[in-house]
Design an enzyme around this catalytic site. Structure first.
Site: not given
Ligand code: ZN
Length: 272
Positions: A2-3
């Protein structure tokens, strides 16, 4: 992994149901989650406390608590929160309204750290450069960072001290938008290119947030809903497909060990 947009989506999903709630019971089930700290000690610190705010800094989620403590969560590869029971639960929060929030993490790289308010800012500042959607992130600042490095521009953009929250997906998307080849030495970008990259990073992240992030493999939002950003990818994961701008076939390479996608025509290795 996840960014920024995916973590922001988790944050905005958790906040309305967590803020104001007391942590009636905290069960940490995996010692790796709190290492090197003892899981029972961490659970005991959290139990009975009340969540004032759910915030984000870079890829970190922050639960600010009434006592002045903060729970700092990093999802790493596969961590995520779920309101329904799931497999691979590493911790469970029971709230004072009777709801149950599980932390699921298949690959077990996620971390939970409890910090005093006084230590929180310095901890986060050590790990993160400016927020790319905040006022401190400017072309001038990015230019100064790139000018110091001979590494490929993409590798420098993945450094969390340069751009907090940027990762493999949005770095590729931003460089395509900016028409800059990911393999170019960071130091070789001129002011105009730096300015384009700065704007492109913001645009790519804003689109990611608007689409509630991307849904890939083991990652999901707390409500089990899926983000749709993967439908908007211009280059990421699209080797062999046509560039949406010029129809040239997108190429895959590697930068710093990470899969990297770009259009060889829009993003030439030699400066335009
Ligand atoms: Zn192209």
């Amino acid at each position: 992994m996840p960014e920024l947009p995916e973590v922001e989506t988790v944050r905005s999903g958790l906040a309305p149901r967590l803020e104001g709630r007391a942590l009636a019971r905290v069960d940490i089930l995996d010692p790796r989650l709190t290492r090197p700290h003892d899981l029972f000690e961490v659970a005991e610190k959290l139990e009975g406390d009340r969540v004032l705010a759910v915030e984000r800094r870079g890829k970190y989620l922050l639960l600010r608590l009434e006592s002045g403590l903060a729970l700092v969560v990093h999802l790493r590869m596969t961590g995520g929160f779920h309101w329904n029971p799931v497999t691979h639960e590493r911790a469970v929060l029971e709230l004072d309204d009777g709801s149950r929030l599980a932390f699921r993490d298949v690959r077990r790289f996620g971390t939970w750290l409890v910090l005093e308010d006084a230590d929180l800012d310095s901890y986060l500042a050590r790990k993160n450069g400016p927020e790319p959607l905040g006022r401190r992130f400017t072309a001038r600042w990015l230019g100064a960072q790139l000018a110091r490095r001979r590494a490929p521009v993409k590798a420098v953009l993945l450094d969390q001290h340069v751009v907090a929250g940027l990762g493999n997906i949005y770095a590729d998307e931003a460089l395509w938008r900016a028409r800059v080849n990911p393999l170019r030495p960071a130091i070789s970008l001129d002011a105009e290119e730096v300015s384009r990259v700065t704007r492109a990073i913001r645009a790519a992240l804003r689109m990611g947030i608007a689409r509630q992030g991307s849904t890939l493999r083991d990652y999901a939002t707390p409500d089990g809903a899926s983000g749709s950003m993967q439908e908007e990818f211009r280059v990421y994961g699209r080797d062999g497909l046509p560039c949406p701008r010029c129809r040239t076939t997108i190429t895959k390479t590697r930068v710093g060990g990470r899969g990297t996608w770009y259009c060889p025509r829009c993003q030439p290795l030699e400066r335009l």
